[in-house]
Structure formats: structure tokens, C-alpha cells
Design a protein around this motif. Structure first.
Motif, PDB file in Angstrom:
ATOM      1  N   ARG A 174      95.223  38.905 -13.263  1.00 22.81           N
ATOM      2  CA  ARG A 174      95.176  38.428 -11.881  1.00 22.81           C
ATOM      3  C   ARG A 174      94.575  39.440 -10.921  1.00 22.81           C
ATOM      4  O   ARG A 174      94.202  39.101  -9.810  1.00 22.81           O
ATOM      5  CB  ARG A 174      96.587  38.044 -11.425  1.00 22.81           C
ATOM      6  CG  ARG A 174      97.077  36.783 -12.115  1.00 22.81           C
ATOM      7  CD  ARG A 174      98.577  36.682 -12.096  1.00 22.81           C
ATOM      8  NE  ARG A 174      99.096  36.541 -10.762  1.00 22.81           N
ATOM      9  CZ  ARG A 174     100.385  36.434 -10.463  1.00 22.81           C
ATOM     10  NH1 ARG A 174     101.269  36.453 -11.419  1.00 22.81           N
ATOM     11  NH2 ARG A 174     100.779  36.319  -9.227  1.00 22.81           N
ATOM     12  N   ALA A 177      89.898  42.066 -11.975  1.00 22.05           N
ATOM     13  CA  ALA A 177      88.529  41.865 -11.487  1.00 22.05           C
ATOM     14  C   ALA A 177      88.349  42.501 -10.109  1.00 22.05           C
ATOM     15  O   ALA A 177      87.346  43.184  -9.858  1.00 22.05           O
ATOM     16  CB  ALA A 177      88.209  40.376 -11.434  1.00 22.05           C
ATOM     17  N   LYS A 200      80.414  40.352 -13.553  1.00 18.16           N
ATOM     18  CA  LYS A 200      80.253  38.919 -13.794  1.00 18.16           C
ATOM     19  C   LYS A 200      80.988  38.507 -15.073  1.00 18.16           C
ATOM     20  O   LYS A 200      81.658  37.481 -15.117  1.00 18.16           O
ATOM     21  CB  LYS A 200      78.754  38.593 -13.916  1.00 18.16           C
ATOM     22  CG  LYS A 200      78.423  37.165 -13.569  1.00 18.16           C
ATOM     23  CD  LYS A 200      76.951  36.926 -13.610  1.00 18.16           C
ATOM     24  CE  LYS A 200      76.321  37.049 -12.233  1.00 18.16           C
ATOM     25  NZ  LYS A 200      74.912  36.667 -12.240  1.00 18.16           N
ATOM     26  N   GLY A 203      84.811  38.744 -14.495  1.00 13.11           N
ATOM     27  CA  GLY A 203      85.178  37.662 -13.569  1.00 13.11           C
ATOM     28  C   GLY A 203      85.171  36.313 -14.279  1.00 13.11           C
ATOM     29  O   GLY A 203      86.090  35.501 -14.088  1.00 13.11           O
ATOM     30  N   ALA A 204      84.167  36.081 -15.124  1.00 12.34           N
ATOM     31  CA  ALA A 204      84.064  34.786 -15.823  1.00 12.34           C
ATOM     32  C   ALA A 204      85.239  34.598 -16.781  1.00 12.34           C
ATOM     33  O   ALA A 204      85.817  33.508 -16.848  1.00 12.34           O
ATOM     34  CB  ALA A 204      82.747  34.707 -16.582  1.00 12.34           C
ATOM     35  N   ASP A 207      88.383  33.971 -14.680  1.00 10.66           N
ATOM     36  CA  ASP A 207      88.330  32.613 -14.114  1.00 10.66           C
ATOM     37  C   ASP A 207      88.649  31.561 -15.176  1.00 10.66           C
ATOM     38  O   ASP A 207      89.380  30.604 -14.923  1.00 10.66           O
ATOM     39  CB  ASP A 207      86.944  32.330 -13.517  1.00 10.66           C
ATOM     40  CG  ASP A 207      86.730  33.105 -12.229  1.00 10.66           C
ATOM     41  OD1 ASP A 207      87.710  33.649 -11.705  1.00 10.66           O
ATOM     42  OD2 ASP A 207      85.584  33.185 -11.755  1.00 10.66           O
ATOM     43  N   LEU A 210      92.315  31.598 -15.874  1.00  9.61           N
ATOM     44  CA  LEU A 210      93.089  30.970 -14.789  1.00  9.61           C
ATOM     45  C   LEU A 210      93.010  29.451 -14.879  1.00  9.61           C
ATOM     46  O   LEU A 210      93.993  28.756 -14.651  1.00  9.61           O
ATOM     47  CB  LEU A 210      92.581  31.446 -13.430  1.00  9.61           C
ATOM     48  CG  LEU A 210      92.992  32.866 -13.033  1.00  9.61           C
ATOM     49  CD1 LEU A 210      92.204  33.339 -11.839  1.00  9.61           C
ATOM     50  CD2 LEU A 210      94.469  32.950 -12.727  1.00  9.61           C
ATOM     51  N   MET A 211      91.835  28.965 -15.230  1.00  5.84           N
ATOM     52  CA  MET A 211      91.689  27.514 -15.312  1.00  5.84           C
ATOM     53  C   MET A 211      92.430  26.914 -16.499  1.00  5.84           C
ATOM     54  O   MET A 211      92.854  25.760 -16.452  1.00  5.84           O
ATOM     55  CB  MET A 211      90.224  27.144 -15.363  1.00  5.84           C
ATOM     56  CG  MET A 211      89.947  26.293 -14.177  1.00  5.84           C
ATOM     57  SD  MET A 211      88.350  25.915 -13.760  1.00  5.84           S
ATOM     58  CE  MET A 211      88.590  25.841 -11.999  1.00  5.84           C
ATOM     59  N   GLN A 213      95.295  27.737 -17.248  1.00  9.71           N
ATOM     60  CA  GLN A 213      96.710  27.670 -16.853  1.00  9.71           C
ATOM     61  C   GLN A 213      97.039  26.438 -16.005  1.00  9.71           C
ATOM     62  O   GLN A 213      98.191  26.211 -15.668  1.00  9.71           O
ATOM     63  CB  GLN A 213      97.091  28.926 -16.062  1.00  9.71           C
ATOM     64  CG  GLN A 213      97.068  30.187 -16.901  1.00  9.71           C
ATOM     65  CD  GLN A 213      97.233  31.427 -16.053  1.00  9.71           C
ATOM     66  OE1 GLN A 213      97.992  31.440 -15.106  1.00  9.71           O
ATOM     67  NE2 GLN A 213      96.510  32.461 -16.389  1.00  9.71           N
ATOM     68  N   TYR A 214      96.030  25.669 -15.634  1.00 11.76           N
ATOM     69  CA  TYR A 214      96.271  24.459 -14.845  1.00 11.76           C
ATOM     70  C   TYR A 214      97.095  23.457 -15.667  1.00 11.76           C
ATOM     71  O   TYR A 214      96.932  23.369 -16.881  1.00 11.76           O
ATOM     72  CB  TYR A 214      94.939  23.800 -14.472  1.00 11.76           C
ATOM     73  CG  TYR A 214      94.234  24.414 -13.292  1.00 11.76           C
ATOM     74  CD1 TYR A 214      94.310  25.770 -13.038  1.00 11.76           C
ATOM     75  CD2 TYR A 214      93.474  23.634 -12.443  1.00 11.76           C
ATOM     76  CE1 TYR A 214      93.657  26.335 -11.967  1.00 11.76           C
ATOM     77  CE2 TYR A 214      92.804  24.189 -11.366  1.00 11.76           C
ATOM     78  CZ  TYR A 214      92.904  25.540 -11.139  1.00 11.76           C
ATOM     79  OH  TYR A 214      92.257  26.096 -10.082  1.00 11.76           O
ATOM     80  N   ARG A 215      97.930  22.710 -14.970  1.00 13.14           N
ATOM     81  CA  ARG A 215      98.739  21.720 -15.682  1.00 13.14           C
ATOM     82  C   ARG A 215      97.981  20.424 -15.901  1.00 13.14           C
ATOM     83  O   ARG A 215      98.326  19.627 -16.748  1.00 13.14           O
ATOM     84  CB  ARG A 215     100.024  21.443 -14.908  1.00 13.14           C
ATOM     85  CG  ARG A 215     100.990  22.597 -15.050  1.00 13.14           C
ATOM     86  CD  ARG A 215     102.327  22.254 -14.466  1.00 13.14           C
ATOM     87  NE  ARG A 215     102.946  23.430 -13.914  1.00 13.14           N
ATOM     88  CZ  ARG A 215     103.949  23.392 -13.060  1.00 13.14           C
ATOM     89  NH1 ARG A 215     104.417  22.259 -12.646  1.00 13.14           N
ATOM     90  NH2 ARG A 215     104.474  24.509 -12.609  1.00 13.14           N
ATOM     91  N   LYS A 221      86.868  20.180 -13.351  1.00  7.84           N
ATOM     92  CA  LYS A 221      87.523  21.433 -13.760  1.00  7.84           C
ATOM     93  C   LYS A 221      87.087  21.821 -15.177  1.00  7.84           C
ATOM     94  O   LYS A 221      86.864  22.987 -15.475  1.00  7.84           O
ATOM     95  CB  LYS A 221      89.048  21.273 -13.710  1.00  7.84           C
ATOM     96  CG  LYS A 221      89.610  21.048 -12.322  1.00  7.84           C
ATOM     97  CD  LYS A 221      89.793  22.344 -11.570  1.00  7.84           C
ATOM     98  CE  LYS A 221      90.488  22.158 -10.245  1.00  7.84           C
ATOM     99  NZ  LYS A 221      89.690  21.511  -9.201  1.00  7.84           N
ATOM    100  N   TYR A 224      83.756  23.289 -14.972  1.00 13.73           N
ATOM    101  CA  TYR A 224      83.870  24.680 -14.505  1.00 13.73           C
ATOM    102  C   TYR A 224      84.248  25.605 -15.662  1.00 13.73           C
ATOM    103  O   TYR A 224      83.688  26.678 -15.824  1.00 13.73           O
ATOM    104  CB  TYR A 224      84.942  24.790 -13.410  1.00 13.73           C
ATOM    105  CG  TYR A 224      84.417  24.616 -12.015  1.00 13.73           C
ATOM    106  CD1 TYR A 224      83.584  25.587 -11.443  1.00 13.73           C
ATOM    107  CD2 TYR A 224      84.754  23.513 -11.252  1.00 13.73           C
ATOM    108  CE1 TYR A 224      83.100  25.424 -10.163  1.00 13.73           C
ATOM    109  CE2 TYR A 224      84.277  23.343  -9.965  1.00 13.73           C
ATOM    110  CZ  TYR A 224      83.451  24.304  -9.432  1.00 13.73           C
ATOM    111  OH  TYR A 224      82.971  24.155  -8.160  1.00 13.73           O
ATOM    112  N   TYR A 228      82.198  28.797 -16.943  1.00 14.67           N
ATOM    113  CA  TYR A 228      82.744  30.171 -17.002  1.00 14.67           C
ATOM    114  C   TYR A 228      82.578  30.752 -18.405  1.00 14.67           C
ATOM    115  O   TYR A 228      82.217  31.915 -18.569  1.00 14.67           O
ATOM    116  CB  TYR A 228      84.232  30.188 -16.630  1.00 14.67           C
ATOM    117  CG  TYR A 228      84.528  29.873 -15.185  1.00 14.67           C
ATOM    118  CD1 TYR A 228      83.719  30.350 -14.155  1.00 14.67           C
ATOM    119  CD2 TYR A 228      85.627  29.101 -14.830  1.00 14.67           C
ATOM    120  CE1 TYR A 228      83.994  30.045 -12.831  1.00 14.67           C
ATOM    121  CE2 TYR A 228      85.916  28.803 -13.511  1.00 14.67           C
ATOM    122  CZ  TYR A 228      85.094  29.275 -12.520  1.00 14.67           C
ATOM    123  OH  TYR A 228      85.366  28.983 -11.216  1.00 14.67           O
TER     124      TYR A 228
END
Lengths: 402, 202
Positions: A174, A177, A200, A203-204, A207, A210-211, A213-215, A221, A224, A228
Motif C-alpha cells: 500500500r 510505490a 511504472k 506501480g502496475a 495496482d 489492489l484490484m 482485492q475488490y469484492r 475493472k 484495468y 496493469y
């Protein structure tokens, strides 16, 4: 027979749909090699390759059939198994009804991302910072990370931390980056491009993680996520020189020694005919040649072909088929180790501990259930008493008013 | 927190010019809707109102992805005093400062550092309303708030000159912000600190 939510008991035949475990356990259960994917027949030399390339899905029934053929001494099957990275033709899941063993493997955020790729990434970043003499700056920035709700602030410099847990690695993802951006500020003209590519790449990957971890994910998305991942693969070569394995290092060192010995012999033979000044120039050239050869060899031998790198390519396709990635994480299972095993072991006399651990946890679990039952019953009883009191209340109030 | 009586004493404690504070108060009062609860816009009147300082602000923030589940962000402001036997802690917060179209990728939000948290009681009104107000230093986004192409982050910096202090409505505070120091006067806004932030700013 299973007790169902509607109060009825039914005859059920559960179907195994997921096996949540680390890669090593999956490799053993699926009967595949440690560098093989349980889902697809990707060659071990292409594990870190293009994530968009589609490989043939594993057909474990076919392997079983081939294994049976092998029993009747059919030639070439062992070679086929080696080619597809299979060790055992018939694994434990093969005979299960309506189970596709390839689908049992589920992607795991804890082992694959936090303890897997993040750990690798930080090793590359460390190498990169060392090369550009920015380690001290990174440590300083790391120590100055401000607090934030749900984020545990690092108490020590990055290099002083010896062991990382899953939660710490997640926290690291978290903020790493942003810390890296702060560390790599004010580059000179020769560093500018490398720094940008490194940022880059990191960061990729962050990212992407993090994506995952979405429910829930919309098609946007997922697009995306794919982007990434593509960016990460396009830029990861900036860290290739820090991916030197031990075996490569040993090989490079031995080749370097050999070359040095050859050059020394050659110089010794020619030493009688030439002066010291004439000897110096070829020595410089030889040193340069050795360095270049070493760099070439490292560049050639280094690779990103490890299984956790390949697993990234399955994340996007996993979501539409099986839902959120987060729910298949081994996090909960690993967390249960503490209550189910570690506490029991600590309470045991360490002699024949397994039996004591089981009985301790069983007793504690039963007592917990008993307490919950008593609590629920006492609540129900109170409610009943209150209900009766409610009935009596008007009479008593009447008497008070009188 | 030491007991502060009036705005003058607060300015003395914060080591800021009273006229600047007056300007900021006036600016804030003018932005609020006229009504019974509005603070008096006369300098002498609001200068005489009782003021009290407090040390942290509880901000209810929705937990991603559920909009109806909330968690509390406690933004601390210890001013120059040590926080938990350590360095002073004055957290950064997100403030809604404009419409969606302003501040580039930040979509109307700006990062601000807490300078003080105080409440002012309007004893002149009949109800004696209490206004809780954060005094903040606005950190301007570098490059109109667009993501830096090289690093993929947004930087914020102190204003080199001009007014950067502002009193904002407590309702304009969105949540706590996470910024990483980058040099003397600049910070990197860490939009990857939680999923809500990552989902909002990309």
C-alpha cells in the motif's frame, strides 16, 4: 444426510469445488511438478512470458488414460508426462464425481501476491536501489511513513526488518510505490528513464494487487487489471539483472575463473616478448571483456520463469468463472493455525503433542459452543420473563397509582 | 489541550497573525448559509466569542465497497506538543474544495494539513450554537492535480507565497489523507493506501 436451513434433512452428495492451499500442496495433490501450473500446460520456460498467450487446459482424465497405457508398456508416455510437467498420471482427484481437478486450484492472494510476488519485487527493488545508491534514502522515507487508519506504521528502517508476515507485506504494497517515488526523486539524465520504468513496473504490480482485492468486478475493472498486468510484464525487464539465481551465480563465477586462468596463461606465455607498458593495455581490454561476458551471461541466464509469475495470468479469467479472488485466500486458514494448533502446542507438555493439541482444541471448541448455547437460552428465558412481566405490569402500576 | 478562551488567545497559541485569522473567519462565515445558526460577521463580535481547542476529529467514512458501512478516521492535531511521547502529530485530511471539474484528477478534493481544531460557541444567538471548525493549511497539487506521467503519482506542495491557511466547514472534511514526504516543501499523495482512495483517484 445433511440438516438443511429449512429444518429438513436431505440426502446430499457434496461436490468438491475448491481446494484452498499453497502451490506446493497443489503440486503434490495434482501430481504435477513444482514448476508446473495445475490449470494449464504451460512449459516451465514460459512461466514469466506473455500473460495473453493461451495454453491448453490440463485434462487429468487424459493423463489417467495415458498412465493406464503406460502400465501396458506403451513407449513415449514418460516423455509426454515430462513435457507437460506431470509426475503421476492418476492423482487423488481423478476419480471424484463431477470434479474437474484443474478447477480445484484457486488463486491465493496471501501466498501468490503478498508473500510471493511482493517479496520478489522488494528483492529486485533493493538491488535496483543498491545499484543507484539510494538505499539510505529509501530507509529514511520508510521510517517517516505517517500513520493511517488500518495501516501499521513501520517502526524500523526497511533493511533492518528480517522477517515479513502476510499482513506486513500487504501494508508494504500500500505504500511502497509512493515511498519509491520519494526515494527516486531528482534523478540525473542517465537515471531518468530507468527510474521511470522501475516506478511504472512497481506501480502496475501494486495496482494489479489492489484490484484483485475488490469484492466485485465490472468488465471495466477486469480490463484495468489486464492493462496493469500487461504494463508490469512490459516493464519488468528493468529488474532482470537482479533476478540472478544461486546456480547462475555459481556458473558465472566458475566461467569467469576459467577465463581468467586462460588469460593469465596466455599472458605468461607472451610475457617474455613484450614490455610492461605493452602488457598493461591488453590487461585492461581483458578485464573489460570479462566484465561484458559476465553481464551477457547473467542477462542470458536470468529469467522471470517462476510459477507465481504465471499465476497472475489466471486472475482475470478467474473472476467471471468463480467470483471474487479475495474469498479464496488462505488468509483465514493460516490465521486459524494460531488458535487451532499453536495455542494447543504451547499448552501441551510437548510430548506426543499432536494428540494433546487435538483434544485441547476439541475441548475448547465444545466449551465455546456450550457457552453460546447457555447464553442464547438465558436470553430466551429473559425474554420470556419480560413478556410475563409485561402482562403483570398494568396490574402493578394500577396498584401503585391507587 | 490547554484551555483557550478567545480567538486572540488561539492565534497566540498557534503563533499566527490575528488579522489573518480574522480574514479566514470572515471568509468562512460568508460562505455559510445565512440563518440563525450563522456566526456573526462583525469582527469584534466573533472575536469575543468563547473558543475551545480539541485534539482529534472523528470522521465517519464509508468502507469500500459498501456505502452504508462506516468506519471512523481519527485525524489528530497535537500542534507542537508531543503525541504519545513521540513527535507532534498533525494529520493530513481530504477537503472537498470545489466541483468535480476542479483540481484535475483529484476531482475537487485537496489535501490539507491540520493546524488546529477548535469549537466556537455563538453565545450571541439565543440557542448558543457550537461550531466545530478545523483550521488547515492547504497543500496545492503540483501540475494542476494531474498524475505525473513518470512516477504515476500526484504531488502536493506548500504555497510559496500568499494565503494558504483556511477555515473549512467540518462537513467538507472527507477523510484522512496519506502523504509521503518528498523534499522540503513537497509531499507525494499516496492514493494506494486503501481501496476507496484507489477507486476514487486513478
Amino acid at each position: 444426510m445433511v440438516d438443511c436451513a429449512d429444518g429438513k434433512t436431505r440426502l446430499c452428495f457434496p461436490i468438491l469445488s475448491a481446494w484452498i492451499a499453497d502451490h506446493a500442496e497443489h503440486a503434490a495433490l495434482h501430481g504435477i511438478g513444482s514448476k508446473s501450473c495445475p490449470k494449464s500446460e504451460v512449459p516451465s520456460k514460459e512461466l514469466g512470458g506473455n500473460p495473453r498467450k493461451i495454453y491448453e487446459a490440463r485434462d487429468y482424465t487424459l493423463y489417467w488414460e495415458k498412465a493406464r497405457e503406460q502400465e501396458s508398456e506403451e513407449a513415449g508416455i514418460a516423455e509426454y508426462f515430462q513435457q507437460v510437467g506431470v509426475k503421476i498420471g492418476r492423482n487423488v482427484f481423478t476419480v471424484l464425481y463431477r470434479v474437474n481437478p484443474a478447477d480445484l486450484h484457486k488463486l491465493d492472494l496471501l501466498h501468490n501476491i503478498y508473500l510471493g510476488l511482493f517479496k520478489h519485487m522488494m528483492e529486485w527493488v533493493e538491488g535496483f536501489l543498491k545499484k543507484h545508491k539510494r538505499q539510505q534514502a529509501f530507509d529514511s522515507a520508510w521510517e517517516e511513513i505517517p500513520p493511517y487508519p488500518g495501516f501499521s506504521v513501520p517502526k524500523r528502517a526497511y533493511r533492518k526488518v528480517t522477517q515479513w508476515h502476510g499482513k506486513e507485506m500487504r501494508n508494504l504494497g500500500r505504500c511502497t510505490a509512493a515511498v519509491l517515488v520519494s526515494t527516486l526523486r531528482n534523478p540525473d539524465s542517465s537515471q531518468h528513464q530507468d527510474f521511470n520504468i522501475a516506478l511504472k513496473c512497481v506501480g502496475a504490480l501494486v495496482d494489479f494487487s489492489l484490484m484483485t482485492q475488490y469484492r466485485s468486478h465490472t468488465p471495466d475493472k477486469l480490463a484495468y487489471m489486464e492493462r496493469y498486468l500487461q504494463t508490469f510484464h512490459q516493464t519488468k525487464d528493468i529488474f532482470l539483472e537482479f533476478r540472478t539465481s544461486k546456480s547462475t551465480r555459481v556458473e558465472v563465477n566458475s566461467q569467469d575463473r576459467e577465463l581468467r586462468r586462460l588469460i593469465a596463461n596466455q599472458i605468461a606465455q607472451e610475457a617474455h616478448h613484450i614490455s610492461a607498458a605493452q602488457r598493461r593495455r591488453p590487461a585492461d581490454q581483458n578485464r573489460l571483456q570479462r566484465v561484458n561476458r559476465r553481464a551477457d551471461l547473467i542477462q542470458r541466464e536470468n529469467h522471470f520463469n517462476f510459477i507465481k509469475m504465471h499465476y497472475l495470468s489466471h486472475f482475470v479469467s478467474h473472476v467471471p468463472r468463480f467470483g471474487s479472488i479475495l474469498m479464496y485466500s488462505t488468509k483465514m486458514g493460516e490465521l486459524a493455525h494460531k488458535a487451532q494448533i499453536k495455542v494447543g502446542y504451547r499448552r501441551s507438555n510437548k510430548n506426543n503433542a499432536a494428540r494433546q493439541i487435538l483434544s485441547y482444541y476439541g475441548r475448547k471448541h465444545a466449551l465455546g459452543m456450550r457457552l453460546q448455547t447457555i447464553e442464547a437460552l438465558s436470553k430466551a428465558k429473559n425474554a420470556l420473563v419480560m413478556g410475563n412481566g409485561g402482562m403483570d405490569a398494568p396490574a402493578s402500576s394500577r396498584s401503585a397509582s391507587w | 489541550m490547554e484551555n483557550i478562551g478567545t480567538l486572540t488567545e488561539l492565534c497566540r497559541a498557534l503563533n499566527i497573525d490575528y488579522s489573518d485569522m480574522n480574514e479566514e473567519m470572515l471568509c468562512f462565515i460568508r460562505q455559510t448559509i445565512a440563518g440563525d445558526q450563522r456566526l456573526p460577521s462583525d469582527r469584534t463580535e466573533f472575536g469575543s466569542l468563547p473558543v475551545e481547542q480539541f485534539s482529534h476529529l472523528e470522521i465517519p467514512v464509508s468502507e469500500f465497497p459498501e456505502a452504508d458501512v462506516f468506519q471512523i478516521h481519527r485525524a489528530r492535531c497535537s500542534r507542537t506538543k508531543a503525541f504519545c511521547n513521540g513527535d507532534p502529530r498533525n494529520d493530513c485530511i481530504w477537503v472537498q474544495a470545489g466541483g468535480e471539474e476542479s483540481y484535475g484528477d483529484l476531482r475537487g478534493r485537496v489535501v490539507a494539513r491540520l493546524l488546529a481544531l477548535f469549537k466556537i460557541r455563538n453565545v450571541l444567538s439565543g440557542a448558543g450554537d457550537v461550531h466545530r471548525l478545523p483550521l488547515v493549511r492547504i497543500l496545492d497539487p503540483v501540475g494542476t492535480g494531474k498524475f505525473h506521467r513518470g512516477s504515476g503519482h500526484i504531488r502536493v506542495s506548500k504555497r510559496p507565497n500568499g494565503r494558504d491557511m483556511r477555515i473549512v466547514s467540518i462537513g467538507a472534511v472527507i477523510r484522512q489523507a496519506h502523504v509521503i514526504t518528498s523534499g522540503e516543501r513537497q509531499w507525494i499523495m499516496n492514493h494506494r493506501i486503501d481501496l476507496w482512495m484507489f477507486n476514487e483517484i486513478y
